[in-house]
Structures are given as structure tokens and as C-alpha cells.
Design a protein around this motif. Structure first.
Motif: not given
Length: 300
Positions: A20, A23-24, A102, A106, A109, A205, A208, A234
Motif C-alpha cells: 500500500p 501504491e500510494l 481510492h 490507500l 489501509c 485501495g 491491498p 493506476h
């Protein structure tokens, strides 16, 4: 149709876990890249720009935060970021509602426990009965990871004989990217593929660390270059309504509107119902498919 309660059991573990924090950062950088300075009132000329879209310092200026703060956030160190700061960043980046949600997921999480697996998808018997009672219109229930959990006979006649598939293959991402018959079915395949990946990104999101998600993304990334391309973008989407154009092997071109509803007692389950205006060619095609029953199912 029976719900696919065994989907989780059928998914083979595999694929790297989705980080995560990474991803962020990737999501924020991808959203910065698509915003041109001129779009937000900043000068677009001047010194050489090494990055497409907004620089980090430009986004920080627009959102009213320090560059150091934004740098920490893009590095996945956003544990204490406030909702007000996220709102300011979302406005500066012109995020859609789905993208804003989303971004919030993110960040959140990173603060929740990751040793608790998501609960198994279960479709209530009354909901399955409701699908069966919807005669003449395709309807189905999707859950986490775009799994198709339950459907009525018309959904099978329009989209495919899902009863014949192993549980883990009854998944929109697998159908759209890995089955040639589904690719032929959707006249707007690229739009359908983008919607499916956008829904998966939105789920990523929220969950993850779901091993089933990691396995699905890993498998699709290996087997489909188109999936890899869309996943790397994304983009996140949540379509509550719209239109699908199909090329059905029995009735030809078929344009259907759809409405999707999240269940109030389980927001990860979505009911989708397709329909056509009364008296339209599409309505007549649905009537014919309903009369043919199981013989109308799309097969590969």
C-alpha cells in the motif's frame, strides 16, 4: 444460480503482495503527471520540465502543504494525514469521486491490521431468489476482486454459460482478459477492460493485502500485456450506470443499459441489472434470448 462461495478456496496463492505504501506513491505521481500546469492556473513555460504534468512543489503549492510533507506522503509515510489535507490534494489534482475515495483508502489501509483476512463472500438466499425472479433481464451479483457470485438465467444467455466455469474463473477480470469469446462479445472491449481494471484498482485501495487479489493480479500480469498496461495506469473507476454494446453470436448487435447498486449491508457486493427500452430492437433480442433459454448461452 448458486452463489460461488468457493471462489476463495479455488484461488491459488501466488503473485507478490500489493504494497500500500508503494501504491500510494505511484497513484499520486500518476495523478500529478496527467495535470498540466496551465489547467490549474500555473505557468506552463519556463525552465525545462523533467516530469510530465505537475512538479511536486507545484502540487504542494496548490494544496497548501509543504514539499517535505508531500514527499513523505508520496513515499507512503502518510499515517497521520488529515482528511482536510487529502481533500486539498484531491481538489488540486482534480480527482474524481472514485479517485478521491481510492486515495483515502490507500492512506487508511496503512493504519489498519493486516493479519485479518477479508471475510468470505456470501450471497444471501433471498438475494439469489430475487435474481431468479427478474425474468427477461440479465442480472448478477459481483463481490471482491470482480468475482461473479450469483446470476440469473438471462445473464448466462447474454454473457456466457458461467455455470460451466470453475469457480475461480467466474471473475470479470479473467473473463475479459483471458477468454476470446468474451473479447468478441463486447463491441466496446477496451472500455469494458478499463472499467474492470479500474474496479480492481479501487478494491486494491481497500484490501491491498488480500492474497486472492495478489494472485489474480499476478496471474493476469503474466498472461495479458493489455492487463499490464491498464494496471500500470493506476486509473480507478466505479460505474453505477452506463451502456454496454455487445455483439451476441445469436441476436447480433445488442445495446443494453445497466444500473449497479451496492448492498447496504455489504458494500463489497454489487447487484447489476441490464435493461432495454420497451419496444426497442434490444428488448426484442432479450425476449428471443429468454425464449431460447440455456441454448442461447455464449460459449467459447
Amino acid at each position: 444460480m448458486d452463489d460461488r462461495a468457493g471462489v476463495e478456496d479455488a484461488v491459488e496463492p501466488g503473485g507478490p503482495p500489493i504494497d500500500p505504501r508503494g501504491e500510494l506513491g505511484e497513484f499520486l505521481r500518476s495523478r500529478r503527471a496527467r495535470v498540466r500546469p496551465g489547467d490549474v492556473g500555473l505557468p506552463s513555460s519556463g525552465r525545462y520540465r523533467r516530469v510530465p504534468g505537475l512538479r511536486r512543489e507545484e502540487l504542494a503549492q496548490l494544496a497548501g502543504v509543504s514539499v517535505a510533507y508531500l514527499t513523505r506522503l508520496e513515499q507512503g509515510r502518510g499515517h497521520n494525514v488529515s482528511a482536510e489535507v487529502l481533500d486539498a490534494i484531491a481538489r488540486a489534482l482534480r480527482l474524481t469521486d472514485a479517485e478521491h475515495a481510492h486515495l483515502t483508502h490507500l492512506v487508511k489501509c496503512q493504519r489498519r491490521r493486516r493479519d485479518v483476512p477479508p471475510p468470505r463472500d456470501r450471497v444471501r438466499p433471498a438475494l439469489r431468489d430475487m435474481l431468479t425472479s427478474l425474468e427477461g433481464v440479465p442480472a448478477y451479483v459481483t463481490g471482491r476482486r470482480t468475482d461473479i457470485l450469483a446470476w440469473n438465467a438471462m445473464a448466462g444467455a447474454v454473457f456466457g454459460d458461467w455455470d460451466r466455469l470453475p469457480p475461480h474463473e467466474c471473475n470479470w477480470a479473467r473473463l475479459v482478459f483471458l477468454r476470446p469469446d468474451q473479447r468478441r462479445l463486447f463491441a466496446d472491449w477496451e472500455a469494458m477492460a478499463a472499467d474492470v481494471v479500474g474496479a480492481l484498482r479501487l478494491y486494491a485501495g481497500c484490501q491491498p493485502d488480500d492474497p486472492g487479489l495478489a494472485a489474480l493480479v499476478g496471474d493476469l500480469s503474466v498472461r495479458s500485456a493489455e492487463f499490464r498496461r491498464l494496471w500500470a495506469g493506476h486509473d480507478v473507476k466505479e460505474n453505477s450506470h452506463g451502456v454496454r454494446r455487445l455483439r451476441h453470436p445469436l441476436v447480433g448487435d445488442l445495446t443494453l443499459s445497466f444500473e449497479s447498486f451496492r448492498l447496504p449491508d455489504d458494500e463489497e457486493q454489487v447487484v447489476t441489472v441490464y435493461h432495454a427500452p420497451a419496444g426497442s430492437a434490444a428488448a426484442e433480442s432479450l425476449r428471443l434470448l429468454a425464449g431460447w433459454g440455456a441454448d442461447a448461452a455464449v460459449t467459447g
